[in-house]
Design an enzyme around this catalytic site. Structure first.
Site, PDB file in Angstrom:
ATOM      1  CG  HIS A  84     -15.059 -25.933 -23.161  1.00  0.00           C
ATOM      2  ND1 HIS A  84     -15.458 -26.873 -24.097  1.00  0.00           N
ATOM      3  CD2 HIS A  84     -16.160 -25.188 -22.886  1.00  0.00           C
ATOM      4  CE1 HIS A  84     -16.737 -26.682 -24.377  1.00  0.00           C
ATOM      5  NE2 HIS A  84     -17.203 -25.680 -23.662  1.00  0.00           N
ATOM      6  CG  ASP A  85     -18.292 -26.354 -20.440  1.00  0.00           C
ATOM      7  OD1 ASP A  85     -17.699 -25.335 -20.026  1.00  0.00           O
ATOM      8  OD2 ASP A  85     -19.286 -26.295 -21.191  1.00  0.00           O
ATOM      9  CE  LYS A  88     -20.278 -24.702 -17.681  1.00  0.00           C
ATOM     10  NZ  LYS A  88     -21.089 -24.384 -18.886  1.00  0.00           N
ATOM     11  CG  HIS A 114     -17.006 -23.643 -15.639  1.00  0.00           C
ATOM     12  ND1 HIS A 114     -17.717 -22.473 -15.763  1.00  0.00           N
ATOM     13  CD2 HIS A 114     -16.557 -23.936 -16.884  1.00  0.00           C
ATOM     14  CE1 HIS A 114     -17.699 -22.081 -17.017  1.00  0.00           C
ATOM     15  NE2 HIS A 114     -17.008 -22.947 -17.724  1.00  0.00           N
TER      16      HIS A 114
END
Length: 263
Positions: A84-85, A88, A114
């Site tokens: 999910h990140d 980033k 992001h």
């Protein structure tokens, strides 16, 4: 002769099907290896984010088990949580995200990109993991429609994203970061309780707040943080020089596994 032609045609068709199946299996293995490489990249780029996504995946799986979801849906949720990140990792966002000072409006807008960046990274794997990019894209949507990037509302938000949003919020509040020590579990549960029906799916929030689920998530959290304290934290530059750590999708062995059933 007729029987020979039929037999030959049947053999050729069987060989074609077998060859297509073999090619499909090779492509599936390559897709799985690509995901594992991406997970390694998260760790190599930023060990803090790597630990965060693993905790979020552990908490998300506990909720998925409490909901009685089948193994296929659990794996979909696990993948969305783990990646999910990934947006980033973009170089322009790294220093902003880990800045101990308050963010400006421009920086907040940059961070809000992001989910879209992550979905773009994962979109080429949609043939094998059709729910992955969409789940990552929607993990900051809110139940009342005030989230981003598309302002989705209610059940228009994928189930995977709604579950990961709860686990992500819980970890963001309780986990120590560079810029805060981390709050206690009661504070995180209050935030989820107060956000039920606005930020979070109210049904899923109720499941998350069940005492049996809270107990299991708390156990997983303590185990993960205790292990992190025992392990030296590498800095970003030295990690890159050594190469990606040896991380596989057997990551669940590092954290308390969710129980199969909840009362």
């Amino acid at each position: 002769m007729y029987r020979l032609v039929l037999a030959t045609a049947g053999a050729l068709a069987g060989a074609t099907v077998a060859h297509a199946h073999h090619r499909r299996r090779r492509a599936e293995r390559l897709a799985a290896a690509t995901l594992e490489t991406l997970l390694n990249a998260v760790d190599a780029n930023d060990a803090v984010t790597g630990a965060h996504v693993r905790r979020v995946a552990a908490y998300s799986l506990i909720v998925a088990c409490a909901l009685g979801l089948d193994k296929h849906r659990q794996r979909e949720i696990e993948r969305v949580a783990l990646f999910h990140d990934i947006g980033k990792l973009h170089a322009a966002l790294f220093d902003i995200i880990h800045d101990a000072s308050g963010l400006t409006k421009e920086e907040r807008r940059a961070v809000a990109t992001h989910p879209q960046r992550g979905a773009e990274v994962l979109e080429p794997l949609a043939t094998f993991y059709p729910a992955l990019a969409e789940g990552v894209l929607a993990h900051h949507e809110r139940w009342d429609g005030s989230g981003y990037p598309r302002g989705l509302k209610g059940e228009a938000i994928p189930l995977t994203s709604r579950i990961v949003a709860l686990a992500d919020t819980f970890d963001a509040i309780t986990a120590p970061r560079r810029y805060h020590r981390g709050e206690n579990v009661a504070k995180a549960l209050d935030v989820i309780r107060n956000g039920s029906g606005t930020q979070f799916d109210p049904v899923l929030a109720d499941v998350f707040l069940r005492q049996s689920v809270v107990d299991e998530i708390t156990e997983a959290m303590r185990h993960a943080h205790a292990k992190a304290r025992r392990r030296p934290r590498p800095n970003r530059r030295r990690s890159a020089e050594r190469g990606a750590p040896d991380v596989s999708f057997r990551w669940r062995d590092q954290i308390v596994r969710p129980r199969a059933e909840h009362p």
